[in-house]
Design a protein around this motif. Structure first.
Motif, PDB file in Angstrom:
ATOM      1  N   ARG A   9      33.295  30.731  31.554  1.00  0.00           N
ATOM      2  CA  ARG A   9      33.569  31.831  31.872  1.00  0.00           C
ATOM      3  C   ARG A   9      33.022  32.579  31.329  1.00  0.00           C
ATOM      4  N   HIS A  10      33.613  32.897  30.127  1.00  0.00           N
ATOM      5  CA  HIS A  10      33.087  33.979  29.716  1.00  0.00           C
ATOM      6  C   HIS A  10      31.257  34.372  28.907  1.00  0.00           C
ATOM      7  N   ILE A 100      41.122  47.028  24.606  1.00  0.00           N
ATOM      8  CA  ILE A 100      41.013  46.312  25.988  1.00  0.00           C
ATOM      9  C   ILE A 100      41.378  45.210  26.448  1.00  0.00           C
ATOM     10  N   LEU A 101      41.434  44.787  26.981  1.00  0.00           N
ATOM     11  CA  LEU A 101      41.935  42.986  27.529  1.00  0.00           C
ATOM     12  C   LEU A 101      40.661  42.400  27.229  1.00  0.00           C
ATOM     13  N   PRO A 103      38.642  38.189  25.563  1.00  0.00           N
ATOM     14  CA  PRO A 103      39.443  36.903  25.753  1.00  0.00           C
ATOM     15  C   PRO A 103      38.722  36.705  23.942  1.00  0.00           C
TER      16      PRO A 103
ATOM     17  N   PRO B   8      42.651  35.279  35.591  1.00  0.00           N
ATOM     18  CA  PRO B   8      42.051  36.288  34.640  1.00  0.00           C
ATOM     19  C   PRO B   8      41.124  38.022  35.367  1.00  0.00           C
ATOM     20  N   ARG B   9      41.336  38.407  34.658  1.00  0.00           N
ATOM     21  CA  ARG B   9      41.476  39.972  34.966  1.00  0.00           C
ATOM     22  C   ARG B   9      39.425  40.443  34.514  1.00  0.00           C
ATOM     23  N   LEU B  10      39.355  39.460  33.825  1.00  0.00           N
ATOM     24  CA  LEU B  10      37.638  39.681  33.530  1.00  0.00           C
ATOM     25  C   LEU B  10      37.283  39.108  34.810  1.00  0.00           C
ATOM     26  N   GLY B  99      48.194  44.502  30.294  1.00  0.00           N
ATOM     27  CA  GLY B  99      47.953  42.649  29.819  1.00  0.00           C
ATOM     28  C   GLY B  99      47.358  42.750  28.447  1.00  0.00           C
ATOM     29  N   LEU B 141      34.295  45.336  30.597  1.00  0.00           N
ATOM     30  CA  LEU B 141      35.610  44.912  31.151  1.00  0.00           C
ATOM     31  C   LEU B 141      35.779  44.476  33.425  1.00  0.00           C
TER      32      LEU B 141
END
Lengths: 268, 464
Positions: A9-10, A100-101, A103, B8-10, B99, B141
């Motif tokens: 997903r990333h 920052i959020l 992964p 998932p916020r990403l 988060g 972001l």
């Protein structure tokens, strides 16, 4: 499995970050991307000089030696730089995890893939050298042919293996900063313990040789030699071993990384 | 401890379809930081492998509780402020809502996409251009590449850096860096915007612009979670304010009420500090030798302090011929307790202890009240107030009670003196006491009279 989907997903994020790493590396240099070609070319030239002229080859099975060395050394460079970059990746980009959020697993993956890009960029030089070798430019002719179709598979196996190792070591390095120093030593030992300068077959039979065959990198590098230098298909045993080792490494690496994941933003 | 997290916020478009009226819901939220103490500081892989079990080294040896049992709801579309002293858990709460950290216990539910303005431009790579960094930062972001490409012109326009956008970020000033970071962050178009102390950076114009953007977000019905030390900003922006103290909720109400409570707590804490400072100050004044003064002309006794020019700062802090000696000065509260922090309108008593060197029949006790800028607020003495000296022949305690300390918020200094009726100082202490006055309201000036408003005619007031 779920976590693997996360990484998928990333992929956009991994993609832009890999591109950034690669770009940033050549930013400001005159030759830019050509360094990725030039470096291995210079490396090959030095080996050719040393091993054709100064230290003529001993074993016929690894002749022409410069080419043989080249076939193992390029994948090894990818391996060792990925492992050391990957191990440091969480610490180097600690600000991202804290601010920052983000992964976390993306970071070791980026280290592996960015170094993978450098390997891919060097691959054309390797193929050109093999082509020249096929016409006898380095002494004895090397066979070149269908065995090359194994290359993509080897790429995938090595990427999976490196991903597992980088995940494991990056998580470990967050909690034990001395892993980085230890790693340099371990990697140089592994360099000699892995069939890069030699083939396992050429070694005298004995306990040490048996031990070397247990090196988890051995099947993969036999694979590279088979595909590139010997122009033959590796035996199923080699494939099975290499595949098994890669998958196990990824599973362990991921499980370990996942267990420590929550501690990263606070510990880096 | 089920920690409910939003999807998932990403992920691009990771929004919830069902809109609940509550954007952030915290229940019994606790955060305990693990500290690894000594074993950790020197913890190495080697020692972990050789010594105790591997898992054991990863166990914390000490814990620090940053937040405990914090519960609140942030309504959708609300601008929610968090205030508190340093170390009260504001940043921890912020990171939990963003988060970044996970709560140790309790549940936190954040509904919708969160964008955190915690550190602007985190993850910019110095070697590559501003434009490329914007793209990468946007993906970090949570935007897709396509979204970010579409928003790129607007981001560059907002940052005001179009001239420099293709230069490597390492050539940017820190203000430019932050502007670019802010521009990206607000274009992420979050449902919940988490804002830290970011408005403190950048120049006035940009700070204004950031503020306008935040207001605009609010007007568009976005939820804003705002943490700041700037109480004025909190009052300006927020609908409700959560006041944290020592990791616990000290209050949750509308801004005016919470800011007043916070200001009073701050001044109470200040009081403890001032009490300790006073003791030190008194000791040093007591130790100071009086400087002999040539004559009454140069001596500014308290009753004349408002008329003669203010004493220059470099002048001695204590002078006089020591016909009488001041032994100490204290301020007392309504209950006779010694303190140096008062609220506007509270009674204050100045207490002077003095001993004569020989029996005196000519003596005046004086008290002067000054601002730190040496403006005399008030000066009086026993003579002005109608006491004719009789005999002063032993240690005495003189008290001046002020019924209502109608001073505006600020720090004030007190001079005390014993002197002759012609002004010749026996012992003059300049700045003998320092005290603070706090008001629950941020009023201006040094005078805070008791007051009331009344208005007739076509004016009505909103309910507050």
């Amino acid at each position: 499995m779920e976590r693997l989907r996360d990484l998928w997903r990333h992929r956009a994020l991994v993609g832009v970050l890999v591109a950034r790493e690669v770009k940033a590396r050549y930013r400001g240099s005159v030759l830019g991307f050509f360094w990725s070609l030039l470096n291995p070319l210079l490396m090959l030239a030095v080996y050719a000089l040393v091993f054709q002229l100064l230290l003529p080859n001993r074993s016929p099975s690894t002749s022409p030696y410069a080419l043989f060395l080249f076939c193992g050394l390029l994948p090894w460079n990818w391996l060792s730089s990925s492992i050391s970059d990957g191990a440091a990746s969480l610490l180097t980009h600690g600000a991202l995890l804290r601010k920052i959020l983000f992964p976390a697993e993306v970071l070791p993956a980026v280290a592996v893939f960015a170094q993978g890009v450098h390997f891919l960029l060097a691959l054309p030089v390797l193929l050109a050298a093999l082509l020249a070798g096929a016409f006898g430019a380095f002494g004895p002719r090397v066979p070149l042919g269908w065995a090359l179709v194994q290359v993509p598979l080897l790429l995938i196996l090595q990427a999976v293996l490196l991903l597992g190792i980088a995940l494991f070591l990056s998580a470990l390095t967050v909690h034990f900063r001395d892993v980085k120093d230890l790693l340099q030593t371990v990697l140089s030992v592994l360099f000699f313990a892995t069939p890069i300068l030699y083939t396992l077959k050429d070694l005298p039979k004995g306990r040490i040789t048996g031990l070397l065959a247990l090196n988890p990198f051995a099947p993969l590098f036999s694979g590279w030699h088979d595909a590139l230098f010997y122009g033959r298909f590796s035996p199923p045993g080699t494939w099975a071993a290499a595949t098994g080792i890669s998958l196990v490494a990824l599973a362990i690496g991921w499980a370990f990384f996942d267990r420590l994941r929550d501690s990263f933003p606070e510990a880096v | 401890m089920g920690v409910l997290r939003p999807p998932p916020r990403l992920l691009p478009g990771g929004r919830l379809s069902a809109r609940s009226p509550v954007a952030v819901e915290a229940r019994d939220l606790s955060k305990v930081y693990r500290r690894w103490g000594r074993t950790r500081a020197f913890g190495t892989l080697k020692s972990a492998l050789l010594g105790r079990g591997f898992g054991k080294v990863l166990e914390p040896s000490e814990t620090v509780s940053a937040l405990s049992a914090v519960s609140f709801d942030v309504r959708r579309g609300e601008t929610f402020g968090v205030i508190g002293a340093n170390g009260s858990g504001k940043s921890t709460l912020l990171k939990l809502v963003a988060g970044l950290f996970k709560p140790t216990s309790g549940t936190l539910r954040v509904d919708g996409k969160v964008s955190a303005l915690i550190e602007l431009g985190a993850g910019f790579h110095p070697e590559i251009s501003g434009r490329e960094n914007v793209v990468i930062n946007g993906v970090m972001l949570g935007l897709t590449r396509r979204e970010i490409e579409r928003k790129l012109p607007s981001i560059i326009e907002f940052s005001g850096l179009s001239e420099f956008i293709d230069e490597p970020v390492k050539t940017y000033s820190s203000g430019m860096y932050v502007r670019l970071g802010f521009a990206v962050a607000v274009h992420v178009d979050p449902d919940v915007l988490v804002v830290d102390e970011v408005l403190a950076v950048g120049d006035e114009a940009f700070a204004r612009r950031c503020l306008d953007t935040i207001k605009e977000f609010s007007a568009r019905g976005k939820t804003i979670f705002f943490v700041s030390h700037s109480l004025a900003l909190v009052e300006e922006l927020c609908d409700r304010v959560l006041y944290l103290s020592g990791g616990r909720v000290a209050g949750l109400a509308e801004p005016r009420e919470m800011l007043a409570a916070y200001r009073l707590d701050v001044s109470a804490g200040e009081g403890t500090r001032l009490l300790a400072e006073h003791a030190v100050e008194q000791a040093s004044l007591r130790a100071e030798e009086s400087v002999p003064v040539p004559g009454p002309a140069t001596a500014s006794a308290p009753e004349t302090a408002s008329e003669v020019e203010a004493p220059p700062a470099e002048r001695a802090r204590r002078w006089g011929d020591r016909s009488a000696t001041i032994d100490g000065v204290r301020l007392l509260g309504a209950a006779g307790d010694e303190r140096y922090a008062f609220r506007t309108g509270e009674p204050v008593t100045v207490e002077i202890e003095a001993t004569p060197a020989r029996p005196l029949s000519d003596f005046v006790f004086g008290v002067g009240l000054f601002t730190p800028e040496d403006v005399c607020v008030h000066g009086t003495n026993t003579e002005i107030d109608g006491f004719m000296p009789g005999e002063f022949d032993g240690p005495a305690r003189v008290r001046l009670a002020i019924g209502s300390c109608d001073l505006g918020p600020g720090t004030y200094l007190i001079d005390v003196a014993v002197h002759a009726r012609n002004g010749t100082p026996y012992d003059y202490w300049r700045g003998a006491c320092r005290f603070r006055v706090d008001s629950p309201r941020p009023e201006a000036g040094i005078w805070s009279p008791e007051r009331s408003w009344s208005i007739d005619g076509g004016v009505s007031w909103a309910r507050t």
